[in-house]
Design an enzyme around this catalytic site. Structure first.
Site, PDB file in Angstrom:
ATOM      1  CG  ASP A   1      -0.449  -0.025   2.072  1.00 50.52           C
ATOM      2  OD1 ASP A   1       1.175  -0.385   2.203  1.00 50.52           O
ATOM      3  OD2 ASP A   1      -1.535  -0.922   3.709  1.00 50.52           O
TER       4      ASP A   1
ATOM      5  CG  HIS B   1      -6.304  -2.135   8.967  1.00 47.16           C
ATOM      6  ND1 HIS B   1      -5.746  -1.258   8.756  1.00 47.16           N
ATOM      7  CD2 HIS B   1      -4.402  -3.341   9.074  1.00 47.16           C
ATOM      8  CE1 HIS B   1      -4.279  -0.582   8.906  1.00 47.16           C
ATOM      9  NE2 HIS B   1      -3.711  -1.572   9.228  1.00 47.16           N
TER      10      HIS B   1
ATOM     11  CG  ASN C   1      -8.642  -1.487  11.433  1.00 48.99           C
ATOM     12  OD1 ASN C   1      -7.657  -2.514  11.451  1.00 48.99           O
ATOM     13  ND2 ASN C   1      -8.834  -0.481  11.253  1.00 48.99           N
TER      14      ASN C   1
ATOM     15  CD  GLU D   1      -8.607   1.036   7.256  1.00 48.89           C
ATOM     16  OE1 GLU D   1      -8.494  -0.373   7.969  1.00 48.89           O
ATOM     17  OE2 GLU D   1      -8.177   1.638   7.536  1.00 48.89           O
TER      18      GLU D   1
HETATM   19  P1  PGA Z   1       1.747  -1.397  12.524  1.00 50.07           P
HETATM   20  O1  PGA Z   1       1.523  -1.647  11.650  1.00 50.07           O
HETATM   21  O2  PGA Z   1       3.079  -2.858  12.441  1.00 50.07           O
HETATM   22  O3  PGA Z   1       2.797  -0.446  12.865  1.00 50.07           O
HETATM   23  O4  PGA Z   1       1.506  -1.726  14.080  1.00 50.07           O
HETATM   24  C1  PGA Z   1       0.283  -3.083  10.897  1.00 50.07           C
HETATM   25  C2  PGA Z   1      -0.909  -2.853  10.262  1.00 50.07           C
HETATM   26  O5  PGA Z   1      -1.421  -2.020  10.497  1.00 50.07           O
HETATM   27  O6  PGA Z   1      -0.757  -3.339   9.337  1.00 50.07           O
END
Ligand code: PGA
Length: 243
Positions: A67, A138, A136, A143
């Site tokens: 992304d 995702h 969350n 999302e």
């Molecule tokens: P993070 O992000 O490694 O900073 O927790 C992971 C994600 O949101 O996929």
């Protein structure tokens, strides 16, 4: 799903670095799908160190990242492209021609998403997709919500995801873009193999829902249960609700 639990994130990072280094050594033209975020940082550090120690050749590897923020690209502080250049691509000598990335500054974002899917297909598809998971649920920036989008697409980020990314923007939430481009669920699930990494207690609930819960668009990672070759690399805290 194959689940490996490590005492601490350093041990997880070392095991994953060995796994990826072995793959690249065995198959130099490997196509890797890569994540950004805090979770993979120790892994990228260990991979760079291990690669140097072994003299690993990255010249035939192709990479595709999950992304990118809309409006940002190479050179922009806060962009995922810049994150990857600094942490992995430059240290390993991975050249721009080997790197696939969604361009958040593209004039036509829909066309950019289609271009990206075609580029992955032209590379022969992703051999190993590494994923983080949001608190969350995702994956990439798919999302939680009433529906998920299969193709690579433009996403409006949820407040929680924007907050989680503020650290890449000097802690200033207002500077975190409101939209991103993300590989869709179909593009992720087309990968031949997937390894999801998660560390810390704040991921425990999402990990539990992804692994033990029903398939639901409220937990995009739950769709990984449909894939035949998924491994989870977890530290003890992220695994604490799996019992
Ligand atoms: P993070 O992000 O490694 O900073 O927790 C992971 C994600 O949101 O996929």
């Amino acid at each position: 799903m194959h689940i490996s639990v490590f005492d601490h994130e350093g041990a997880l990072a070392a095991a994953l670095a060995t796994r990826v280094a072995d793959l690249v050594a065995a198959r130099p033209a490997t196509v890797l799908g890569l994540p950004t975020g805090r979770t993979p940082l120790p892994f990228y550090e260990q991979l760079v160190a291990l690669s140097r120690a072994r003299g690993l050749d990255w010249s035939e590897v192709r990479t595709f990242n999950l992304d990118e923020f809309v409006g940002l690209g190479a050179g922009d502080p806060g962009s995922y492209r810049r994150f990857m250049e600094e942490r992995l691509f430059a240290p390993l000598g991975i050249a721009p021609g080997q790197v696939g990335f969604l361009d958040g500054r593209a004039g036509d974002l829909e066309a950019e998403c289609a271009r990206y899917e075609a580029a992955i297909a032209a590379a022969g598809g992703i051999d190993l997709q590494l994923l983080g998971i949001g608190a969350n649920g995702h994956i990439g920036f798919n999302e939680p919500g009433d529906h998920l989008e299969a193709p690579t697409h433009v996403v409006t980020l949820l407040a929680r995801s924007r907050a989680a990314n503020a650290l890449w923007f000097g802690g200033e939430l207002a500077r975190v873009p409101g939209q991103a481009l993300s590989m869709g669920m179909a593009a992720i699930l087309r990968s031949r193999e997937i390894i999801l990494l998660a560390t810390g207690a704040e991921k425990a609930e999402a990990v539990q829902a992804a692994v033990r819960g029903p398939l639901t668009t409220r937990v995009p990672a739950s769709f990984l249960q449909l894939h035949p070759r998924v491994s989870l690399f977890l530290d003890a805290e992220a695994a604490e609700r799996l019992g």
